[in-house]
Design a protein around this motif. Sequence first.
Motif, PDB file in Angstrom:
ATOM      1  N   ARG A   1     -80.680  63.096  67.439  1.00 27.08           N
ATOM      2  CA  ARG A   1     -79.993  64.048  66.994  1.00 27.08           C
ATOM      3  C   ARG A   1     -81.226  65.147  66.630  1.00 27.08           C
ATOM      4  O   ARG A   1     -80.968  66.118  66.192  1.00 27.08           O
ATOM      5  CB  ARG A   1     -79.593  63.592  65.386  1.00 27.08           C
ATOM      6  CG  ARG A   1     -78.447  62.591  65.620  1.00 27.08           C
ATOM      7  CD  ARG A   1     -78.122  61.851  64.349  1.00 27.08           C
ATOM      8  NE  ARG A   1     -77.164  60.811  64.530  1.00 27.08           N
ATOM      9  CZ  ARG A   1     -75.792  60.982  64.287  1.00 27.08           C
ATOM     10  NH1 ARG A   1     -75.428  62.126  64.028  1.00 27.08           N
ATOM     11  NH2 ARG A   1     -74.866  60.023  64.555  1.00 27.08           N
TER      12      ARG A   1
ATOM     13  N   ASP B   1     -77.440  67.673  54.947  1.00 26.17           N
ATOM     14  CA  ASP B   1     -76.806  66.736  54.539  1.00 26.17           C
ATOM     15  C   ASP B   1     -77.555  65.660  53.836  1.00 26.17           C
ATOM     16  O   ASP B   1     -77.075  64.816  53.306  1.00 26.17           O
ATOM     17  CB  ASP B   1     -76.109  66.170  55.662  1.00 26.17           C
ATOM     18  CG  ASP B   1     -74.828  66.863  56.024  1.00 26.17           C
ATOM     19  OD1 ASP B   1     -74.683  67.898  55.556  1.00 26.17           O
ATOM     20  OD2 ASP B   1     -73.773  66.172  56.771  1.00 26.17           O
TER      21      ASP B   1
ATOM     22  N   ILE C   1     -70.299  65.423  56.841  1.00 27.06           N
ATOM     23  CA  ILE C   1     -69.841  64.586  57.880  1.00 27.06           C
ATOM     24  C   ILE C   1     -71.004  63.952  58.702  1.00 27.06           C
ATOM     25  O   ILE C   1     -70.960  62.604  59.135  1.00 27.06           O
ATOM     26  CB  ILE C   1     -68.746  65.317  58.898  1.00 27.06           C
ATOM     27  CG1 ILE C   1     -67.670  65.673  58.172  1.00 27.06           C
ATOM     28  CG2 ILE C   1     -68.775  64.806  60.453  1.00 27.06           C
ATOM     29  CD1 ILE C   1     -66.441  66.381  59.314  1.00 27.06           C
ATOM     30  N   LEU C   2     -72.128  64.787  58.722  1.00 23.85           N
ATOM     31  CA  LEU C   2     -73.188  64.011  59.570  1.00 23.85           C
ATOM     32  C   LEU C   2     -73.888  62.853  58.464  1.00 23.85           C
ATOM     33  O   LEU C   2     -74.203  61.887  59.041  1.00 23.85           O
ATOM     34  CB  LEU C   2     -74.640  65.051  59.567  1.00 23.85           C
ATOM     35  CG  LEU C   2     -75.600  64.498  60.301  1.00 23.85           C
ATOM     36  CD1 LEU C   2     -75.238  63.977  61.728  1.00 23.85           C
ATOM     37  CD2 LEU C   2     -76.595  65.521  60.349  1.00 23.85           C
TER      38      LEU C   2
ATOM     39  N   SER D   1     -71.449  60.037  59.218  1.00 28.43           N
ATOM     40  CA  SER D   1     -71.390  59.515  60.515  1.00 28.43           C
ATOM     41  C   SER D   1     -72.696  58.757  60.832  1.00 28.43           C
ATOM     42  O   SER D   1     -72.584  58.031  61.640  1.00 28.43           O
ATOM     43  CB  SER D   1     -71.134  60.711  61.532  1.00 28.43           C
ATOM     44  OG  SER D   1     -72.232  61.565  61.535  1.00 28.43           O
TER      45      SER D   1
ATOM     46  N   GLU E   1     -68.831  62.967  65.126  1.00 26.15           N
ATOM     47  CA  GLU E   1     -68.712  63.900  64.239  1.00 26.15           C
ATOM     48  C   GLU E   1     -67.518  64.617  64.884  1.00 26.15           C
ATOM     49  O   GLU E   1     -66.758  64.980  63.990  1.00 26.15           O
ATOM     50  CB  GLU E   1     -69.896  64.707  64.076  1.00 26.15           C
ATOM     51  CG  GLU E   1     -70.995  63.946  63.463  1.00 26.15           C
ATOM     52  CD  GLU E   1     -72.139  63.623  64.338  1.00 26.15           C
ATOM     53  OE1 GLU E   1     -72.071  63.634  65.664  1.00 26.15           O
ATOM     54  OE2 GLU E   1     -73.041  63.035  63.911  1.00 26.15           O
ATOM     55  N   GLU E   2     -67.352  65.201  66.096  1.00 20.75           N
ATOM     56  CA  GLU E   2     -66.260  65.914  66.433  1.00 20.75           C
ATOM     57  C   GLU E   2     -64.814  65.364  66.396  1.00 20.75           C
ATOM     58  O   GLU E   2     -63.988  65.802  66.115  1.00 20.75           O
ATOM     59  CB  GLU E   2     -66.343  66.002  68.047  1.00 20.75           C
ATOM     60  CG  GLU E   2     -67.738  67.128  68.169  1.00 20.75           C
ATOM     61  CD  GLU E   2     -68.190  67.081  69.658  1.00 20.75           C
ATOM     62  OE1 GLU E   2     -68.998  68.042  70.073  1.00 20.75           O
ATOM     63  OE2 GLU E   2     -67.675  66.394  70.526  1.00 20.75           O
TER      64      GLU E   2
ATOM     65  N   GLU F   1     -63.897  65.418  63.008  1.00 23.77           N
ATOM     66  CA  GLU F   1     -63.343  66.825  62.532  1.00 23.77           C
ATOM     67  C   GLU F   1     -62.132  67.104  63.054  1.00 23.77           C
ATOM     68  O   GLU F   1     -61.232  68.059  62.717  1.00 23.77           O
ATOM     69  CB  GLU F   1     -64.492  67.816  62.868  1.00 23.77           C
ATOM     70  CG  GLU F   1     -65.579  67.651  62.036  1.00 23.77           C
ATOM     71  CD  GLU F   1     -66.893  68.690  62.726  1.00 23.77           C
ATOM     72  OE1 GLU F   1     -66.687  69.061  63.666  1.00 23.77           O
ATOM     73  OE2 GLU F   1     -67.578  69.032  61.920  1.00 23.77           O
TER      74      GLU F   1
END
Length: 606
Positions: free
Chosen positions: A53, A81, A367-368, A371, A569-570, A573
């Motif tokens: 990442r 985050d 979200i990160l 996740s 993550e995608e 979402e």
Amino acid sequence: MKQENIRNIAIIAHVDHGKTTLVDKLLRATDAFRENQKVEERVLDSNDQERERGITILAKNISIEYKGVKINVIDTPGHADFGGEVERVLKMADGTLLLVDAFEGPMPQTRFVLRHAIQAGLSIMIVVNKIDRPGADPEKAYNDCLDLMADLGANDEQLEFAMEHVVYASAMNGFARLDPTDDNDNMYPLLDMILDDMPAPEVDPDGPLAMQCVTIDHSEYVGRIGIGRVYSGSIHTGDTILVVKNDGTQSTATVRQLFTFDYLGRKECDVVEAGDIGAVVGIERTDIGDVYTDPENPIALDPIEIDPPTLSIVFEPSTSPLVGREGDIVGARQLKERLMLERENNVTMKIEELEDKSGIEVSGRGILHLSVLMETMRREGFELQVGRPRVLFKKDENGNKIEPIEQAVVECPEEYSGKVIEIFGTAGGTMVSLDASGLVTHLEFKIPTRGIMGLKNRILNVTHGDGVFYHTFLEYGPYAGDIGGRKNGAMISMSTDKAVAYALGTLQERGTLFVAPGDACYEGMIVGESARPGDMVVNVAKTKNLGNQRSSTSDISVQLTPPRTFTLEEALEYITDDELVEITPQNVRMRKRLLSAVDRKKAAKK
């Protein structure tokens, strides 16, 4: 050890800028490290997720001993985050190293942590790394750092310190230079500058004990371990201390063990003195912000506020027809035990079991943040399913509904700025400022956290990959009303079988596919996105009807567009309220909550 012989510095950098390698070379530059040979060749490394990442997820501490001075090095997370980690660990530092790439300059993640360092009043030293990289421009990177500091509100004293304290380095080759053109081949100029010019801790070694816990470690043998810096006095093994919580409650405890940081590990000791960073064992249920002080002469320190969670996701054991094929751990009991262990270790997350025992609700900063936990668990062999991220609403003093608002920043070429503004308008965002004076246009927005979900990909699409997008929690504000979600329906498999090229060839004309020939599918699994609103049940296993006549090759060949793939993550979402993401060690799949088409129709009627 006297406080004059201690330096506490934090490193601010994007992982790709060579933070790991730099610290490795600083360790190896010291004679004591070489003599003791503390560790193997592969000394300091980030975990797999951090390398993938390009961010630091957790703050870590090491120490270096040089010329009789102990240098505590604190690694900082680089993403918004993980802001809860950033603000706390900077409390342990007196100065920072701003590490930037000589080719790329400061990155968006760097901006977030640097703002906190400036607000904390820390001295900032600039390290321009990778000066040997082709295309490197050390002077431009240095000037960009000063511009960024000024933009983030650095005072004159901080700017002057940064201008006078800059080092040009190549961590890979193990050298640091005061001028990029000289021929120095070691790291001593950087170590000497830290010793000579970084401030020593301003503490009271003779006063009563005052230590604040800023991060928590956990051991299955001794429980929670409180890590923090001693601001006053000293703490000894066997001491009876007063523990003051953030809410003001007090209790006494006995220090069972003490540790200080020693190169890449910890070393047990009898005392941790003022200015040093230590780890305390024996404080039952210790938490972030706890102050350890003298029971007879207590000292009050400012409480540490952790950013509130803004999103929650429910973790459930997988109910997929393919459960158990890819993961080793599939039971509800193991899932609960793993998440309850995470609750002990990770104080920035709120983890609670649902009343009906159907799952575990995990709340985090974005979200990160959430996740990363899912990714860690899938690598441990877990199979699980999670629902759509849900924003945590609150009520204000008048009983009105309020929701988390984010500050979003987009930097993109000027010709794409109109499209970016249009996207934010449809997601409930409000533009705060626009600056087109530089090479790129700088746009700032206020937008509900609900609107952030799915925005990154849309911005990358309209800016043709040239846009940079980042966001941080700003405040809780008035509820912004309904925000449009996904407009297109899903293609849902009607059977449990492997996808066939012939069937996919006919389906790709009606939308975008998420699966390739040979992929295992099951009833209720989302295999594509329809070009129209409304879900569509499809047969991905349909084969060509065979007759008794020969068929030409052109008739049976199918030209398939490569399927659209989703990161974790995608996928989170993308899904809607009646859908789930199935997470296994090998795959991330999306599915309907109710797998049967008949059950979905009954639920829709109800």
